[in-house]
Scaffold this active site. Sequence first.
Site, PDB file in Angstrom:
ATOM      1  N   MET A 129       0.809  -1.210   0.000  1.00 41.09           N
ATOM      2  CA  MET A 129       0.000   0.000   0.000  1.00 41.09           C
ATOM      3  C   MET A 129       0.849   1.271   0.000  1.00 41.09           C
ATOM      4  SD  MET A 129      -3.241  -0.358  -0.282  1.00 41.09           S
ATOM      5  CE  MET A 129      -4.631  -1.455   0.006  1.00 41.09           C
ATOM      6  N   TYR A 148      -9.407   6.030  -6.397  1.00 40.06           N
ATOM      7  CA  TYR A 148      -8.989   4.660  -6.100  1.00 40.06           C
ATOM      8  C   TYR A 148      -7.755   4.611  -5.196  1.00 40.06           C
ATOM      9  CZ  TYR A 148      -6.055   4.839 -10.487  1.00 40.06           C
ATOM     10  OH  TYR A 148      -5.170   5.143 -11.496  1.00 40.06           O
ATOM     11  N   GLU A 149      -7.450   3.401  -4.753  1.00 46.60           N
ATOM     12  CA  GLU A 149      -6.378   3.166  -3.773  1.00 46.60           C
ATOM     13  C   GLU A 149      -6.643   3.908  -2.471  1.00 46.60           C
ATOM     14  OE1 GLU A 149      -3.603   0.585  -3.069  1.00 46.60           O
ATOM     15  OE2 GLU A 149      -4.071   0.973  -5.166  1.00 46.60           O
ATOM     16  N   GLY A 150      -7.921   4.027  -2.113  1.00 54.11           N
ATOM     17  CA  GLY A 150      -8.322   4.772  -0.922  1.00 54.11           C
ATOM     18  C   GLY A 150      -8.625   6.199  -1.301  1.00 54.11           C
TER      19      GLY A 150
END
Length: 590
Positions: free
Chosen positions: A293, A441-443
């Site tokens: 992440m 995206y990706e949080g």
Amino acid sequence: MADYQAPLRDMRFVLNEVFEAPKLWQTLPVLAEAVDAETAEAILEEAGKITAGTIAPLNRSGDEEGCRWDAGQVSTPAGYPEAYRLYAEGGWVGVGGDPAYGGMGMPKVISAQVEEMMNSASLAFGLYPMLTSGACLSIHAHASEALKQKYLPNMYSGVWAGSMCLTEPHAGTDLGMIRTRAEPQADGSYKVSGTKIFITGGEHDLTENIIHLVLAKLPDAPAGSRGISLFLVPKVLVNEDGSLGTRNAVSCGSIEHKMGIQASATCVMNFDGATGWMVGEPNKGLAAMFTMMNYERLGVGIQGLATGERSYQSAIDYARERIQSRAPSGPVAQDKAADPIIVHPDVRRMLLTMKALNEGGRAFSSYVALQLDIAKFSDDAEARQRADAQVALLTPVAKAFLTDMGLEATVHGQQVFGGHGFIREWGQEQLVRDCRITQIYEGTNGIQALDLVGRKVVGSGGELYRNFADEVRGFIASAGQELAEFVEPLQAALDNLDDLTAWVLEQAKQNPNEIGAASVEYLHVFGYTAYAYMWAMMARAALGKDEVFYRSKLGTARFFFARLLPRIHSLTASVRAGSDSLYLLAAEEF
């Protein structure tokens, strides 16, 4: 749209003159053997060639054609398979991969520059190798040696691709709600069943196999996020000798029709008792996923920077050539009917804003990448711990602030073109559409802001913040008088952030709503202050050098401090206004 050219001069400046990365590499035993200034230069030069010459020309055609779904098969736009093969053959998919499994072994600060070039050339194209790299990170850190030997070499080489399967129709941010199940089998494998959505590169025609990393729950898993495990599920099963076997029970149900990144296949993936293997420990899937992440969230931030850079290159070319009206001070181009629009104050404001945000973002993303390298490669435990702390604090800032500023830059670039910026043929409207997903995206960026304020600042009692602030104070203390015009506003911005952080910490003790109410504006205050630190360091490296590049750098630094850093004052006022006004309306009153 202007042809893309990799900003190699600025990348060299950041790496060699601002951060002196080659000196750092020599202090990190693994990197000392793998990379030096000459190697880095050669890698960036070659990356610039393939991204500008092979990938960038596909950006518009890929957007117009998009991906196509037919009976579970996904076709990418014309030219993509051939371009991907060239990219993979150059070793670029595995540029940061472990050499023990066929990777190039470059530090993150080098691969970050490669990522920027790739995403400037085509954000949609760049997502395919990015997802593969992310999957490799988790496999390398958590999978068994047998799985690493079996899958990593072909993934690093680009023969196989990777995907990350997290989101479900009812479970986005709250992954603890996922319903995908994994049933253990007698041979140590698992049967994985469930549906995942928004899966980038879940199905395509670029590689002969796709290795899915899938979050799922075991039958006896505890409730919530503590019960999530991670599984490696190949599209095509791999025989013991490494050859491809039968098709696994994995299928693509459809692809999404989206605002942007049309050439990136965003898939609904169905796992119907598909064979998979656990990566890491039972119920520790989120930990395995979070290994990638920090890298991936920085990577998404770099996507925002990359679209801003591409937009700036087109906007500055257009502004130098497009003639409209006369300069406020009188005609400049006496031989023409009007002056180039770059003479107009508002156009210059937009161009300088783009330039300052892009170059500040490049320095900041490189700085965070250096922290990742120190945390990974240093043999000094204290240095690793300090770098880990910086990464934890700065990752949500890198993801959210770089992408927020990336969208601002692309919108400015579109605006410089006026009506032509709204027209498809110039390419600026595509960059706005493509960049928009990076904030989601990706949080989402709101989640990143909550992570920064709630988990990193309040959660650490302010300790993570103090580590960063102490470093900036150390830089200020070491600066000579010649840097006063940059250091004094940096000091004022840091003092403001110190006070604001103390205020948030105090308010959070009394009202939990204050964390969420403050988070987005606080992250932006932090971001502008961090950029001020970057610009002060860049000014130090540029002072006293009488070349066009350095004069431009100093002029842009002065613009940042004069026109952009003051944004922190209105943002600070918003934070201090508190949460009360957010809760004045009942749900039915909206």
